[in-house]
Design a protein around this motif. Structure first.
Motif, PDB file in Angstrom:
ATOM      1  N   SER A  33       0.747  -1.353  -0.007  1.00 40.95           N
ATOM      2  CA  SER A  33      -0.015   0.014  -0.172  1.00 40.95           C
ATOM      3  C   SER A  33       0.853   1.271  -0.028  1.00 40.95           C
ATOM      4  O   SER A  33       0.198   2.405   0.269  1.00 40.95           O
ATOM      5  CB  SER A  33      -0.913   0.166   1.066  1.00 40.95           C
ATOM      6  N   CYS A  68      -1.430   5.603   8.390  1.00 41.06           N
ATOM      7  CA  CYS A  68      -1.625   4.243   7.412  1.00 41.06           C
ATOM      8  C   CYS A  68      -0.802   3.136   7.934  1.00 41.06           C
ATOM      9  O   CYS A  68      -1.386   2.109   7.734  1.00 41.06           O
ATOM     10  CB  CYS A  68      -1.154   4.760   6.137  1.00 41.06           C
ATOM     11  N   GLY A  79      -5.741  -4.444  -0.097  1.00 45.52           N
ATOM     12  CA  GLY A  79      -7.055  -3.742   0.147  1.00 45.52           C
ATOM     13  C   GLY A  79      -6.749  -2.099   0.518  1.00 45.52           C
ATOM     14  O   GLY A  79      -7.520  -1.485  -0.079  1.00 45.52           O
ATOM     15  N   THR A  80      -5.763  -2.222   1.353  1.00 42.88           N
ATOM     16  CA  THR A  80      -5.264  -0.631   1.824  1.00 42.88           C
ATOM     17  C   THR A  80      -4.776   0.099   0.708  1.00 42.88           C
ATOM     18  O   THR A  80      -5.008   1.387   0.625  1.00 42.88           O
ATOM     19  CB  THR A  80      -4.587  -0.605   3.086  1.00 42.88           C
ATOM     20  N   SER A  88      -5.835   0.166  -2.299  1.00 35.69           N
ATOM     21  CA  SER A  88      -6.949   0.453  -3.244  1.00 35.69           C
ATOM     22  C   SER A  88      -7.724   1.545  -2.522  1.00 35.69           C
ATOM     23  O   SER A  88      -8.368   2.748  -2.962  1.00 35.69           O
ATOM     24  CB  SER A  88      -7.790  -0.454  -3.678  1.00 35.69           C
ATOM     25  N   LEU A  89      -7.911   1.279  -0.950  1.00 30.13           N
ATOM     26  CA  LEU A  89      -8.455   2.284  -0.036  1.00 30.13           C
ATOM     27  C   LEU A  89      -7.912   3.555  -0.007  1.00 30.13           C
ATOM     28  O   LEU A  89      -8.616   4.899  -0.127  1.00 30.13           O
ATOM     29  CB  LEU A  89      -8.702   1.620   1.356  1.00 30.13           C
TER      30      LEU A  89
END
Length: 331
Positions: free
Chosen positions: A81, A117, A138-139, A141-142
């Motif tokens: 991420s 983050c 996931g994060t 994209s988040l």
């Protein structure tokens, strides 16, 4: 009369020299020298001091994150991420700029977002027991999705002139501020990983986390620290990159996670954890920076570099396995 008897080299020193010559870092250094010479012959502009200084921008910001990423991968985890964190931190700074926040405030916001983050990723992995690769996909994209929601197709501009120093300033002649930060971080992470109990525990976790727990190592606490460090380094990179570009877009640092992981793995850090060095990551950063800069001088399209990075990552991961298969006669 001179003594012609050859001097005896102790076996211990001889074996250490052999290991050094046969190490991955030595091979990588030879590759770096070869690329440097190839670029010298390929373009008459390569050896210009100012061009070489500009070339450092191709790797310094990514390497800042790469140092923390190296420790995280050695410990058996990964953070995909990091580019999303850069996008979110840059967007947060750009949003604050609309309220006339000064340079100190912008830097504080960038670092805080990066830390937050990293902490969020660490909590999901250590407290909930989720796989880091799934969590950070996931994060990834988040974080970037939030940046797109805030900015859309727009951009934040008009950063103060004092803020531009982080990405455009020079501390001595052709030596940029970013290059100085890169060197200092390389020294700090090198000492932490190779000369402290914390570094030894990182290696222990990567080799066998269960044994590390029974040895009294606080595995979750150390992993949490590594995720927070990776987030912090992403925040620092966001400050430098935003300062250098002078603007914020949600697509900033797009696909950097691939290049950073490639840099770390190319530096000799095992993707399975348990081994690697900061020296290798430094040399890998130089190699990738020189390749990028050399291709740019030859006007090679950017898509070629993307193909090269992808092929390099696959090749470096597959090489140890291929060597093992050849050694045991299975190929």
């Amino acid at each position: 009369m001179t003594d012609a008897t050859p001097r005896h080299i102790p076996d211990r020193l001889n074996s250490r020299a052999n290991r050094l010559l046969r190490s991955w870092e030595s091979l990588l250094l030879a590759v770096a020298v070869a690329i440097f010479l190839a670029n010298t012959f390929a373009s008459p502009y390569f050896l210009d001091p100012w061009n070489l200084s500009d070339a450092s921008f191709n790797f310094t910001e990514k390497a800042m994150i790469g140092f923390a990423m190296a420790l995280l991968i050695i410990a058996g985890e990964i953070d995909l991420s990091v580019a999303g964190i850069i996008a979110l931190a840059s967007t947060a700074m750009g949003y604050a700029l609309q309220f006339d926040v000064g340079t100190v405030g912008l830097v504080t916001i960038g670092l805080t977002v990066g830390l937050a983050c990293g902490l969020f990723n660490g909590l999901l992995v250590t407290k909930m027991g989720l796989p880091s690769i799934v969590v950070t996909i996931g994060t990834m994209s988040l974080f970037r999705g939030i940046a797109y929601i805030i900015l859309g197709d727009e951009a934040f501009n008009g950063y103060p002139s004092s803020f531009s120093f982080f990405g455009q300033g020079y501390v001595f002649w052709v030596f940029t501020f970013e290059l100085l930060v890169f060197v200092l971080l390389a020294l700090i992470y090198g000492v932490v990983l190779h000369a402290t109990n914390f570094g030894r525990r990182v290696y222990a976790i990567g080799n066998n986390p269960t044994a590390a727990v029974f040895s009294g190592v606080e595995v979750d606490k150390i992993k949490m620290t590594l995720f927070v460090l990776t987030g912090l380094m992403s925040g620092i990179a966001a400050i430098c990159l935003t300062s250098r570009l002078g603007s914020t877009r949600p697509s900033i640092a797009y696909a950097w996670e691939l290049e950073i992981v490639t840099m770390v793995v190319l530096g000799g850090v095992s993707i399975q954890g348990g081994s690697g060095s900061i020296v290798g990551v430094v040399i890998a950063a130089l190699v990738m920076g020189m390749v990028t800069f050399g291709l740019g001088l030859l006007n090679v399209p950017g898509i070629v570099m993307s193909i090269f990075i992808g092929a390099l990552l696959i090749g470096v991961i597959a090489l140890p396995r291929l060597i093992t298969l050849i050694r045991y006669g299975r190929v």
